[in-house]
Design a protein around this motif. Structure first.
Motif, PDB file in Angstrom:
ATOM      1  N   ILE A  21      30.347  40.797 -64.494  1.00 45.61           N
ATOM      2  CA  ILE A  21      29.935  42.485 -64.449  1.00 45.61           C
ATOM      3  C   ILE A  21      29.291  42.499 -63.076  1.00 45.61           C
ATOM      4  O   ILE A  21      28.623  41.779 -62.454  1.00 45.61           O
ATOM      5  N   CYS A  36      18.100  49.697 -68.021  1.00 40.44           N
ATOM      6  CA  CYS A  36      18.975  48.561 -68.051  1.00 40.44           C
ATOM      7  C   CYS A  36      17.867  47.468 -68.292  1.00 40.44           C
ATOM      8  O   CYS A  36      18.071  46.414 -68.838  1.00 40.44           O
ATOM      9  N   TYR A  57      24.099  37.403 -64.185  1.00 39.75           N
ATOM     10  CA  TYR A  57      25.100  37.225 -65.444  1.00 39.75           C
ATOM     11  C   TYR A  57      25.021  35.864 -66.300  1.00 39.75           C
ATOM     12  O   TYR A  57      25.510  36.053 -67.383  1.00 39.75           O
ATOM     13  N   CYS A  60      24.083  36.637 -70.121  1.00 39.02           N
ATOM     14  CA  CYS A  60      24.830  37.519 -70.563  1.00 39.02           C
ATOM     15  C   CYS A  60      25.269  37.383 -72.162  1.00 39.02           C
ATOM     16  O   CYS A  60      26.163  36.431 -72.242  1.00 39.02           O
ATOM     17  N   GLU A  62      27.167  39.583 -73.420  1.00 37.54           N
ATOM     18  CA  GLU A  62      28.598  40.530 -73.415  1.00 37.54           C
ATOM     19  C   GLU A  62      28.579  41.565 -74.478  1.00 37.54           C
ATOM     20  O   GLU A  62      29.745  41.845 -75.057  1.00 37.54           O
ATOM     21  N   GLY A  64      27.630  44.865 -73.952  1.00 41.40           N
ATOM     22  CA  GLY A  64      27.983  46.135 -73.449  1.00 41.40           C
ATOM     23  C   GLY A  64      26.804  47.352 -73.609  1.00 41.40           C
ATOM     24  O   GLY A  64      27.202  48.316 -73.142  1.00 41.40           O
ATOM     25  N   CYS A  66      24.388  47.722 -71.358  1.00 39.91           N
ATOM     26  CA  CYS A  66      24.250  48.104 -69.960  1.00 39.91           C
ATOM     27  C   CYS A  66      25.094  49.176 -69.749  1.00 39.91           C
ATOM     28  O   CYS A  66      24.709  50.259 -69.123  1.00 39.91           O
ATOM     29  N   TYR A  67      26.340  48.730 -70.120  1.00 43.51           N
ATOM     30  CA  TYR A  67      27.557  49.718 -69.697  1.00 43.51           C
ATOM     31  C   TYR A  67      27.463  51.110 -70.422  1.00 43.51           C
ATOM     32  O   TYR A  67      27.655  52.216 -69.992  1.00 43.51           O
ATOM     33  N   LEU A  75      27.909  50.166 -62.713  1.00 42.81           N
ATOM     34  CA  LEU A  75      28.456  49.097 -63.581  1.00 42.81           C
ATOM     35  C   LEU A  75      30.085  49.040 -63.388  1.00 42.81           C
ATOM     36  O   LEU A  75      30.595  49.896 -63.822  1.00 42.81           O
ATOM     37  N   TRP A  77      32.098  46.997 -65.384  1.00 40.56           N
ATOM     38  CA  TRP A  77      31.910  45.966 -66.585  1.00 40.56           C
ATOM     39  C   TRP A  77      33.052  45.577 -67.042  1.00 40.56           C
ATOM     40  O   TRP A  77      34.303  46.157 -67.143  1.00 40.56           O
TER      41      TRP A  77
END
Lengths: 91, 434
Positions: A21, A36, A57, A60, A62, A64, A66-67, A75, A77
């Protein structure tokens, strides 16, 4: 506050050398909510004096989040490289 | 035939993708199943329950083969207030017998097993492979770009089952930008209990299991709920929070999870427990409002990637919807191969099949639950109101028991008016009753 890094130590990660990301901190500086920082379930976003946020990262999951909540398009992403990132044992 | 050419490429080895690959391989089609994780299931996470009747149609008596933790014979729904709780506790003899209503599973073992069934049927499983983009020729999708050398993979049909954050559906122009009110975030902990503690604390014997889904205002004012599922000798428990409330409240979901674990109705269950794992995943919850365009020439979208999750108040189902969607996609592709046509009109059959099955029927039927689930009083007011009412009513303190109506009116006055409750009651009725 819960220190989530202690819990993430129980999961096996295979680290990519490159962050999956990319965060555009120029946009983050304009952000008024910095949601975030609290929304990420893995505490990947930390407060940063100059940029507002600092993204790591490595932990993370994964997911999503934050996205989905970033409204400044800050981002880029993506998912980690194949086989990299978190590996669950149960989930 | 070139080794990078397939009849069908399926992206994502979750329940939707594996089902599609399995059924296509059974028909003798050349199908590859791409999975970005080390193995199928390594990235997959959910609360805990598979309602497997649809799987029974594909793999008869799957429970004799699949790795499951426990079947769910005791289903609880709980309204949670700060230090009290009220539950519906449903025990069913029917749920204890084949074909069973639901199972608790762990995705790393369940998805791995299920993917092996597809491999046994002839599907080519490519793990550690991320699909970055689709390949088009004109308006037709003709393959995917995998993130690896010689990553150009071609096929007549691409099935995108790449999960809640489906980048492929977006790249194909089938869905718009994601928004916070379409998703909830779920986090889960797996906690190992001392031997025998789980059965003893929950009154379970043999392979019997329990699910408990909680509704209430979570810690920090997050809107959502919580869950507990029984594995063989550990508990899966977690918190679900609407992404827009995470954004608005600036509260963290892990603090909410900690608060949930300390709740007097929960803490005794976890006594002596040892932490094993923490995981997180998004849940597409906006139902019909977030279902993308489901197909285009040469491509279909299935599972979480298509938002095919039933978030209908007391129902939260995903895996069965994913399996049914994967099946519909496979059947559509099989028919396309019979006719030799893979254009948009051929793929449109997919949506017809979903509309004929429970998948789009349930999602359409319970679209009325979405306003209810976004009603803040569902979390802020009602659970604590119900708990407080019962607390007052059951309290024997020497002042005598009032009739319920008078007390409800008095307690209600502290929170809101009768008119508001009537309107919310109507919203609940529209959501769940008629």
């Amino acid at each position: 506050m819960v220190d989530i890094s202690q819990r993430l130590k129980f999961s096996r990660y295979r680290l990519d050398r490159q962050a999956h990301i990319e965060v555009d901190y120029v946009k983050c500086r304009r952000c008024t909510h910095r949601a975030c920082l609290t929304a990420c379930p893995a505490q990947c976003y930390l407060a940063h004096a100059e940029n507002g946020v600092l993204f790591n990262y490595e932990g993370c999951l994964e997911c999503g989040t934050c996205y989905v909540i970033c409204d400044l398009g800050a981002l880029k992403w993506n998912y980690p490289k194949g086989g990299c990132g978190v590996n669950y044992r149960f989930a | 035939m070139n080794s990078n050419n397939f009849d069908v490429i399926v992206v994502g080895a979750g329940p939707a993708g594996i089902t599609a690959a399995l059924l296509l391989a059974r028909k003798g089609l050349k199908v590859t199943l791409l999975e970005r994780g080390e193995f199928p299931g390594s990235k997959n996470m959910f609360g805990g329950a598979v309602f497997g009747r649809v799987l029974h149609d594909i793999i008869p008596e799957y429970w004799t083969k699949a790795p499951f933790e426990r079947f769910i014979s005791r289903k609880m729904i709980t309204m949670l207030a700060e230090d009290s709780a009220v539950s519906l506790d449903f025990h069913s003899a029917a749920f204890k017998k084949p074909p069973y209503n639901g199972f608790v599973v762990q995705r790393t073992s369940f998805d791995r097993w299920y993917a092996q069934e597809a491999v046994k049927a002839g599907a080519v499983l490519l793990t550690q492979t991320v699909a970055d983009d689709i390949i088009r020729e004109g308006s037709q999708v003709v393959g995917v770009m995998a993130r690896r050398p010689q990553g150009e993979l071609r096929a007549k049909v691409v099935i995108a089952a790449d999960g809640a954050v489906s980048l492929l559906a977006k790249k194909a122009g089938l869905r718009r930008e994601f928004t916070p009110n379409q998703f909830s975030l779920g986090v889960k902990e797996v906690v190992q209990l001392p031997a025998g503690a789980l059965e003893e604390r929950l009154g379970l014997t043999g392979d019997e299991g329990m699910s408990n889904e909680f509704l209430g205002r979570m810690g920090g004012g997050l809107h959502g709920g919580a869950f507990i599922y029984t594995n063989r000798d550990c508990l899966s428990l977690g918190v679900v929070a609407q992404a827009h409330s995470l954004k608005a409240r600036k509260a963290t979901i892990y603090d909410a999870l900690d608060q949930f674990k300390r709740h007097p109705a929960v803490a005794p269950l976890l006594e002596g427990g040892r932490f094993l794992e923490y995981s997180a995943h998004l849940i597409p919850e906006a139902g019909i409002n977030m279902v993308p365009q489901l197909f285009t020439g040469g491509m279909m979208v299935a599972g979480d990637a298509a938002g095919l999750v039933l978030a209908g108040g007391v129902f939260l189902e995903g895996v069965n919807f994913a399996i049914a969607a994967g099946k519909a996609a496979a059947e559509t592709a099989i028919q396309a191969f019979e006719k030799g046509s893979f254009d948009q009109a051929a793929m449109a059959e997919y949506e017809v099949r979903l509309k004929e099955s429970f998948v789009l029927q349930d999602i359409d039927r319970f679209k009325t639950a979405i306003p209810m689930l976004l009603n803040e009083r569902l979390y802020e007011v009602y659970p604590s109101f119900v708990c407080r009412t019962l607390e007052n009513w059951f309290m024997v303190d020497g002042t005598g028991h009032p009739k319920l109506a008078g007390m409800v009116k008095r307690l209600l006055g502290e929170d809101m008016g009768l008119w508001q409750m009537t309107k919310d009651g109507y919203q609940f009725g529209r959501a769940m009753l008629w």
